[in-house]
Design an enzyme around this catalytic site. Structure first.
Site, PDB file in Angstrom:
ATOM      1  N   GLU A 262       0.824  -1.212   0.000  1.00  0.00           N
ATOM      2  CA  GLU A 262       0.000   0.000   0.000  1.00  0.00           C
ATOM      3  C   GLU A 262       0.857   1.261   0.000  1.00  0.00           C
ATOM      4  OE1 GLU A 262      -3.630   1.937   2.716  1.00  0.00           O
ATOM      5  OE2 GLU A 262      -2.225   0.497   3.603  1.00  0.00           O
TER       6      GLU A 262
ATOM      7  N   LYS B  62     -10.408   2.572  -1.606  1.00  0.00           N
ATOM      8  CA  LYS B  62     -10.509   1.948  -0.287  1.00  0.00           C
ATOM      9  C   LYS B  62     -11.821   2.317   0.394  1.00  0.00           C
ATOM     10  CE  LYS B  62      -7.596   1.521   3.877  1.00  0.00           C
ATOM     11  NZ  LYS B  62      -6.255   1.898   4.420  1.00  0.00           N
TER      12      LYS B  62
ATOM     13  N   CYS C 289      -5.626  -2.701   2.846  1.00  0.00           N
ATOM     14  CA  CYS C 289      -5.310  -2.625   4.270  1.00  0.00           C
ATOM     15  C   CYS C 289      -6.532  -2.796   5.172  1.00  0.00           C
ATOM     16  CB  CYS C 289      -4.558  -1.334   4.574  1.00  0.00           C
ATOM     17  SG  CYS C 289      -3.581  -1.425   6.107  1.00  0.00           S
TER      18      CYS C 289
END
Length: 309
Positions: free
Chosen positions: A45, A118, A155
């Site tokens: 990331e 995300k 994540c």
């Protein structure tokens, strides 16, 4: 789309304040992975920069770039085409007045198949991401690449089984999770490494699907905040078994080979998706688990309180 056996790779590396240096290091790891046979290569990331989210600093908004102008994306389009490898790239996206933590899926010919923003944005000591990122608006994505159907979270998304199950239902054959996670600045005794891995091993086992996670290593400091990223990147098989794992400190490449057709047969034979009862899962669409109005009817009125006797 080529099927059957495919080799996947997870990489992990330290990041510095030099964007060009970080891109070059990520490229070197990707080339190593491809040289060892990898056709799907996962980078961590936000690898272009240090993890700038430790503190809320408006000066770091400068890291955001439009997709068309991002150096890493443009470079890895060339690298992917040259290596004939699928290489997703995580970057800090600027789009008009919004800012996103974004992943673009680059196919083995260098084509951008699309992007994922995300969905779950953390906000806690050392991980102040809500200051930098709008909540993602793309929904979960699955791309048909040259080497298989790939879904990706970023994540904090990896802690949510709903995300993994959604991508599996959408046809994903492999799940990828680029990551930046390590110690907790407010409490050095906390170590989430085992919990972090266990969540994703559960995604692999519950969906009978390989999972690849790529984390960073090294210690990064921002004023009094300090995070030691614990690496431990890994590749999980479809029974939730770790088939490759990195240590906490080294910069490295992990590889594993999977037969996607064989895994698909196993997934069908096991019956997990055949025996699902979506009509019973309405509580998952609520924040508090309480169903009201039409949701009761859709849920077959299961759990409706009894009338007073």
């Amino acid at each position: 789309m080529a099927r059957s056996k495919v080799t996947v790779a997870a990489t992990q590396m330290r990041c510095t304040a030099d964007i060009g240096e970080n891109i070059a290091k990520a490229e070197a790891l990707a080339r190593e992975a491809a040289g060892r046979g990898a056709r799907i290569i996962l980078l961590q990331e936000l690898f272009e920069t240090p993890y700038f989210c430790q503190k809320e600093k408006a000066e770091y908004y400068r890291y955001a770039t439009e997709l068309e102008e991002n150096r890493a994306v443009k470079r890895f389009q060339q690298v992917a085409a040259e290596l004939q490898a699928v290489i997703p790239v995580s970057f800090y996206e600027k789009k008009n007045q919004a800012r996103y933590n974004t992943l673009v899926m680059i196919d083995a010919n260098g084509e951008i198949l699309g992007k994922y923003r995300k969905s779950h944005i953390p906000d806690g000591p050392g991980y102040e991401e809500k200051f930098y990122f709008n909540p993602g608006d793309t929904g979960f994505r699955v791309w048909r690449t040259r080497y298989g159907r790939i879904g990706a979270g970023i994540c904090w998304d990896q802690w949510y089984p709903e995300a993994a199950r959604s991508m599996a239902l959408m046809g994903a054959e492999i799940l990828l999770y680029p990551t930046a996670i390590g110690s907790e600045p407010q409490d050095g005794t906390l170590d989430s490494k085992d919990h972090w891995q266990a969540c994703m091993l559960g995604h692999a086992a519950a969906n009978l699907i390989p999972v690849v996670a790529s984390n960073r290593v090294g210690t990064e400091t921002e004023e009094e905040s300090r995070i030691t990223f614990y690496g431990s990147s890994f590749i999980a098989g479809p029974q939730g078994n770790k088939v490759a794992e990195a240590g906490r400190t080294e910069e490295t490449v992990l590889l594993a080979e999977f037969d996607l057709e064989q895994i698909e047969r196993q997934r069908l034979e096991w019956g997990i998706f055949r025996d699902r009862r979506p009509e019973l899962y309405q509580a998952l669409t609520t924040a508090d688990g309480e169903l009201t109005g039409a949701a009761w009817l859709q849920n077959g009125r299961i759990g409706v309180p009894r009338a007073p006797e």
